[in-house]
Design a protein around this motif. Structure first.
Motif, mmCIF file in Angstrom:
data_model
loop_
_atom_site.group_PDB
_atom_site.id
_atom_site.type_symbol
_atom_site.label_atom_id
_atom_site.label_comp_id
_atom_site.label_asym_id
_atom_site.label_seq_id
_atom_site.Cartn_x
_atom_site.Cartn_y
_atom_site.Cartn_z
ATOM 1 N N UNK A 148 31.452 21.977 12.143
ATOM 2 C CA UNK A 148 30.502 21.125 12.874
ATOM 3 C C UNK A 148 31.180 19.892 13.457
ATOM 4 N N UNK A 149 32.077 19.287 12.705
ATOM 5 C CA UNK A 149 32.823 18.146 13.240
ATOM 6 C C UNK A 149 33.757 18.609 14.349
ATOM 7 N N UNK A 150 34.410 19.755 14.144
ATOM 8 C CA UNK A 150 35.335 20.276 15.155
ATOM 9 C C UNK A 150 34.608 20.618 16.451
ATOM 10 N N UNK A 151 33.404 21.134 16.346
ATOM 11 C CA UNK A 151 32.634 21.480 17.542
ATOM 12 C C UNK A 151 32.333 20.238 18.365
ATOM 13 N N UNK A 152 31.959 19.151 17.695
ATOM 14 C CA UNK A 152 31.713 17.892 18.404
ATOM 15 C C UNK A 152 33.001 17.414 19.089
ATOM 16 N N UNK A 153 34.112 17.433 18.354
ATOM 17 C CA UNK A 153 35.382 16.970 18.915
ATOM 18 C C UNK A 153 35.816 17.829 20.096
ATOM 19 N N UNK A 154 35.561 19.135 20.018
ATOM 20 C CA UNK A 154 35.931 20.038 21.104
ATOM 21 C C UNK A 154 35.167 19.686 22.383
ATOM 22 N N UNK A 161 37.202 12.665 26.658
ATOM 23 C CA UNK A 161 36.922 11.438 25.895
ATOM 24 C C UNK A 161 37.805 11.283 24.657
ATOM 25 N N UNK A 162 38.395 12.393 24.191
ATOM 26 C CA UNK A 162 39.321 12.310 23.060
ATOM 27 C C UNK A 162 40.557 13.127 23.388
ATOM 28 N N UNK A 163 41.658 12.732 22.758
ATOM 29 C CA UNK A 163 42.911 13.465 22.887
ATOM 30 C C UNK A 163 43.302 13.987 21.510
ATOM 31 N N UNK A 164 43.301 15.309 21.361
ATOM 32 C CA UNK A 164 43.681 15.912 20.087
ATOM 33 C C UNK A 164 44.129 17.347 20.363
ATOM 34 N N UNK A 165 45.203 17.764 19.722
ATOM 35 C CA UNK A 165 45.732 19.112 19.953
ATOM 36 C C UNK A 165 44.853 20.176 19.294
ATOM 37 N N UNK A 166 44.506 19.965 18.058
ATOM 38 C CA UNK A 166 43.793 20.977 17.276
ATOM 39 C C UNK A 166 42.548 20.336 16.666
ATOM 40 N N UNK A 167 41.385 20.618 17.244
ATOM 41 C CA UNK A 167 40.156 19.971 16.775
ATOM 42 C C UNK A 167 39.759 20.427 15.375
ATOM 43 N N UNK A 168 40.025 21.692 15.034
ATOM 44 C CA UNK A 168 39.720 22.181 13.687
ATOM 45 C C UNK A 168 40.547 21.450 12.643
ATOM 46 N N UNK A 169 41.829 21.325 12.921
ATOM 47 C CA UNK A 169 42.723 20.636 12.001
ATOM 48 C C UNK A 169 42.322 19.171 11.866
ATOM 49 N N UNK A 170 41.972 18.554 12.983
ATOM 50 C CA UNK A 170 41.568 17.153 12.968
ATOM 51 C C UNK A 170 40.299 16.952 12.142
#
Length: 218
Positions: A148-154, A161-170
């Motif tokens: 659920x957190x990863x889905x929001x980040x994705x 709006x965000x920079x991240x390589x792997x949203x699941x890992x984050x």
């Protein structure tokens, strides 16, 4: 990202209100017994003794104890984390507020005594022959808050709006950073500061760190 489906919810919807209420009671009783005694020490007969009804009806509705375990985990996951998904749309473009909401909700759960019992329960399942074939399913249910957190980040990533390589890992790293100071020492019986002040300090610090790391550089 595919959302987890709660089998228990669909199961109950197909039944009458009375049957659905009965099924909810069974799940609540089984959950409590699994936490307090451990999965391996609870029989279907033990569950019937507390919830009422008959053993035949319990097997008819849930199949066997391992299937009942999956229903319990899915139902409790929905109760604890379902609101995260329903609320996430209100936090579009509001990373800090979203992480604050998640951190507060998650830490509220972590400091409860049941969180320790639940972690012990899940850890014990990996060593049981009876549940080995269900380990992947159990893991999928347990990963629901991460998804659920990863889905929001994705979604935020897609909008730039965000920079991240792997949203699941984050997402996993964010939730783990909340767990580690408050959960593992208590699982071992080590006294840990879980005061309101300490929790607020942890939330503020973790959210600040992740927001700084996720915001795009200008």
């Amino acid at each position: 990202m595919e959302k987890q489906t709660c089998i228990m919810t669909h199961l109950c919807k197909r039944r009458s209100d009375k049957a659905a209420s009965r099924c909810t009671k069974i799940v609540d009783v089984a959950h409590r017994l699994f936490l307090d005694k451990g999965y391996e020490n609870v029989s279907m007969q033990d569950i019937v003794k507390v919830s009422g009804g008959s053993l035949a009806t319990l097997y008819k509705h849930f199949g066997n104890k391992s299937q009942l375990l999956i229903y319990v985990l899915e139902q409790k996951s929905e109760e604890l984390f379902g609101e995260w998904g329903r609320q996430s749309s209100h936090y579009e473009g509001r990373l800090e507020a979203f992480l604050q909401m998640i951190a507060t909700s998650y830490l509220d759960l972590l400091i409860k005594e049941d969180a320790i019992l639940f972690n012990r329960l899940v850890a014990s399942l990996g060593y049981l022959e009876e549940t080995k074939s269900l380990n992947q399913t159990i893991l999928e249910v347990m990963m629901r808050p991460v998804y659920m957190v990863a889905e929001y980040l994705e979604k935020e990533k897609e909008r730039g709006r965000v920079e991240v390589e792997d949203t699941m890992l984050c997402a996993h790293q964010f939730l783990s950073s909340l767990e580690e100071p408050f959960m593992f020492p208590r699982i071992l019986g080590v006294s840990t500061d879980i005061s309101e002040q300490r929790c607020k300090q942890a939330i503020h610090q973790i959210v600040k760190i992740f927001c700084s790391g996720l915001r795009p550089a200008h």
